[in-house]
Design a protein around this motif. Structure first.
Motif, PDB file in Angstrom:
ATOM      1  N   SER A 146      -9.058  11.342   4.165  1.00 42.32           N
ATOM      2  CA  SER A 146      -9.069  10.019   3.535  1.00 42.32           C
ATOM      3  C   SER A 146      -8.520   8.907   4.429  1.00 42.32           C
ATOM      4  O   SER A 146      -8.486   7.752   4.038  1.00 42.32           O
ATOM      5  CB  SER A 146      -8.267  10.059   2.227  1.00 42.32           C
ATOM      6  OG  SER A 146      -6.915  10.388   2.481  1.00 42.32           O
ATOM      7  N   GLU A 199     -10.129   1.242   6.335  1.00 39.35           N
ATOM      8  CA  GLU A 199     -11.088   0.221   5.911  1.00 39.35           C
ATOM      9  C   GLU A 199     -10.531  -0.633   4.783  1.00 39.35           C
ATOM     10  O   GLU A 199     -10.806  -1.824   4.704  1.00 39.35           O
ATOM     11  CB  GLU A 199     -12.378   0.897   5.415  1.00 39.35           C
ATOM     12  CG  GLU A 199     -13.236   1.455   6.513  1.00 39.35           C
ATOM     13  CD  GLU A 199     -14.411   2.263   5.968  1.00 39.35           C
ATOM     14  OE1 GLU A 199     -14.779   2.051   4.786  1.00 39.35           O
ATOM     15  OE2 GLU A 199     -14.948   3.108   6.708  1.00 39.35           O
ATOM     16  N   ARG A 200      -9.743  -0.014   3.905  1.00 42.13           N
ATOM     17  CA  ARG A 200      -9.344  -0.649   2.646  1.00 42.13           C
ATOM     18  C   ARG A 200      -8.026  -1.419   2.742  1.00 42.13           C
ATOM     19  O   ARG A 200      -7.858  -2.452   2.104  1.00 42.13           O
ATOM     20  CB  ARG A 200      -9.221   0.469   1.603  1.00 42.13           C
ATOM     21  CG  ARG A 200      -9.138   0.040   0.170  1.00 42.13           C
ATOM     22  CD  ARG A 200      -9.245   1.235  -0.760  1.00 42.13           C
ATOM     23  NE  ARG A 200      -8.680   2.457  -0.216  1.00 42.13           N
ATOM     24  CZ  ARG A 200      -7.450   2.888  -0.462  1.00 42.13           C
ATOM     25  NH1 ARG A 200      -6.655   2.227  -1.247  1.00 42.13           N
ATOM     26  NH2 ARG A 200      -7.017   4.009   0.074  1.00 42.13           N
ATOM     27  N   HIS A 253      -1.794   6.352  -3.198  1.00 37.47           N
ATOM     28  CA  HIS A 253      -3.058   6.976  -2.804  1.00 37.47           C
ATOM     29  C   HIS A 253      -2.743   8.230  -2.018  1.00 37.47           C
ATOM     30  O   HIS A 253      -1.858   8.212  -1.154  1.00 37.47           O
ATOM     31  CB  HIS A 253      -3.872   6.028  -1.916  1.00 37.47           C
ATOM     32  CG  HIS A 253      -4.089   4.678  -2.526  1.00 37.47           C
ATOM     33  ND1 HIS A 253      -5.075   4.428  -3.454  1.00 37.47           N
ATOM     34  CD2 HIS A 253      -3.414   3.506  -2.359  1.00 37.47           C
ATOM     35  CE1 HIS A 253      -5.014   3.154  -3.822  1.00 37.47           C
ATOM     36  NE2 HIS A 253      -4.011   2.577  -3.179  1.00 37.47           N
ATOM     37  N   LEU A 306      -3.095  10.630   0.914  1.00 37.14           N
ATOM     38  CA  LEU A 306      -3.552  10.424   2.291  1.00 37.14           C
ATOM     39  C   LEU A 306      -3.559  11.746   3.031  1.00 37.14           C
ATOM     40  O   LEU A 306      -2.543  12.442   3.101  1.00 37.14           O
ATOM     41  CB  LEU A 306      -2.628   9.428   3.010  1.00 37.14           C
ATOM     42  CG  LEU A 306      -3.011   9.102   4.455  1.00 37.14           C
ATOM     43  CD1 LEU A 306      -4.365   8.392   4.509  1.00 37.14           C
ATOM     44  CD2 LEU A 306      -1.951   8.247   5.132  1.00 37.14           C
ATOM     45  N   ALA A 308      -9.687   7.502   7.168  1.00 40.83           N
ATOM     46  CA  ALA A 308     -10.670   6.497   7.585  1.00 40.83           C
ATOM     47  C   ALA A 308     -10.875   5.457   6.487  1.00 40.83           C
ATOM     48  O   ALA A 308     -10.961   4.253   6.750  1.00 40.83           O
ATOM     49  CB  ALA A 308     -11.995   7.151   7.946  1.00 40.83           C
ATOM     50  N   GLU A 309     -10.928   5.936   5.234  1.00 38.03           N
ATOM     51  CA  GLU A 309     -11.087   5.033   4.092  1.00 38.03           C
ATOM     52  C   GLU A 309      -9.882   4.104   3.977  1.00 38.03           C
ATOM     53  O   GLU A 309     -10.013   2.922   3.694  1.00 38.03           O
ATOM     54  CB  GLU A 309     -11.250   5.849   2.807  1.00 38.03           C
ATOM     55  CG  GLU A 309     -11.509   4.982   1.584  1.00 38.03           C
ATOM     56  CD  GLU A 309     -11.275   5.710   0.264  1.00 38.03           C
ATOM     57  OE1 GLU A 309     -11.102   5.027  -0.755  1.00 38.03           O
ATOM     58  OE2 GLU A 309     -11.235   6.958   0.278  1.00 38.03           O
ATOM     59  N   LEU A 310      -8.689   4.654   4.221  1.00 36.27           N
ATOM     60  CA  LEU A 310      -7.471   3.845   4.171  1.00 36.27           C
ATOM     61  C   LEU A 310      -7.558   2.710   5.193  1.00 36.27           C
ATOM     62  O   LEU A 310      -7.222   1.566   4.902  1.00 36.27           O
ATOM     63  CB  LEU A 310      -6.239   4.709   4.468  1.00 36.27           C
ATOM     64  CG  LEU A 310      -4.924   3.925   4.603  1.00 36.27           C
ATOM     65  CD1 LEU A 310      -4.389   3.528   3.239  1.00 36.27           C
ATOM     66  CD2 LEU A 310      -3.883   4.714   5.376  1.00 36.27           C
ATOM     67  N   THR A 344       0.875  -1.166   0.000  1.00 37.54           N
ATOM     68  CA  THR A 344       0.000   0.000   0.000  1.00 37.54           C
ATOM     69  C   THR A 344       0.913   1.216   0.000  1.00 37.54           C
ATOM     70  O   THR A 344       1.783   1.346   0.860  1.00 37.54           O
ATOM     71  CB  THR A 344      -0.901   0.017   1.257  1.00 37.54           C
ATOM     72  OG1 THR A 344      -1.637  -1.204   1.325  1.00 37.54           O
ATOM     73  CG2 THR A 344      -1.853   1.193   1.226  1.00 37.54           C
TER      74      THR A 344
END
Length: 110
Positions: free
Chosen positions: A51, A57-58, A45, A47, A53-55, A26
């Motif tokens: 963003s 989760e993913r 990505h 960061l 929180a999305e990281l 990642t």
């Protein structure tokens, strides 16, 4: 006394090898959005506080995570923080994006 989680310094040459070999990782870029949009390492990505929180989760916690900033300084603090959040294998790219773009101009996309 528990061992404090931390990060590992990553040489640009190692990251280049990882990208060439499709090493699972990642890649996160913590520079400002404009700088990121003008050029970043392919597959990375952006960061920021919005963003993160999305990281979480993913991104699998066990997958190596490489943090990129401008010169390899602020990425160290971010990497330390990410390691504390439970990511097991966190790296800070030495020299940051500035150095990367000089060494690997073919590995920059906008």
């Amino acid at each position: 006394m528990s061992h404090e989680k931390s990060f590992t310094h990553l040489a640009p040459t190692t990251l280049a090898q990882w990208l060439e070999s499709a090493h699972e990782l990642t890649l996160v870029d913590i520079r400002d959005p404009l700088s990121y949009s003008q050029g970043h390492i392919p597959g990375s990505h952006h960061l920021d506080n919005a963003s993160v929180a999305e990281l979480f989760e993913r991104a699998p916690r066990e997958r190596p995570m490489v943090v990129v900033c401008y010169h390899g300084h602020s990425s160290q603090q971010a990497a330390t923080w990410l390691a504390a959040q439970g990511f097991s294998d966190v790296y800070s790219l030495d020299g940051g994006f500035t150095d990367w773009a000089v060494r690997h101009p073919e590995q920059v996309e906008s």
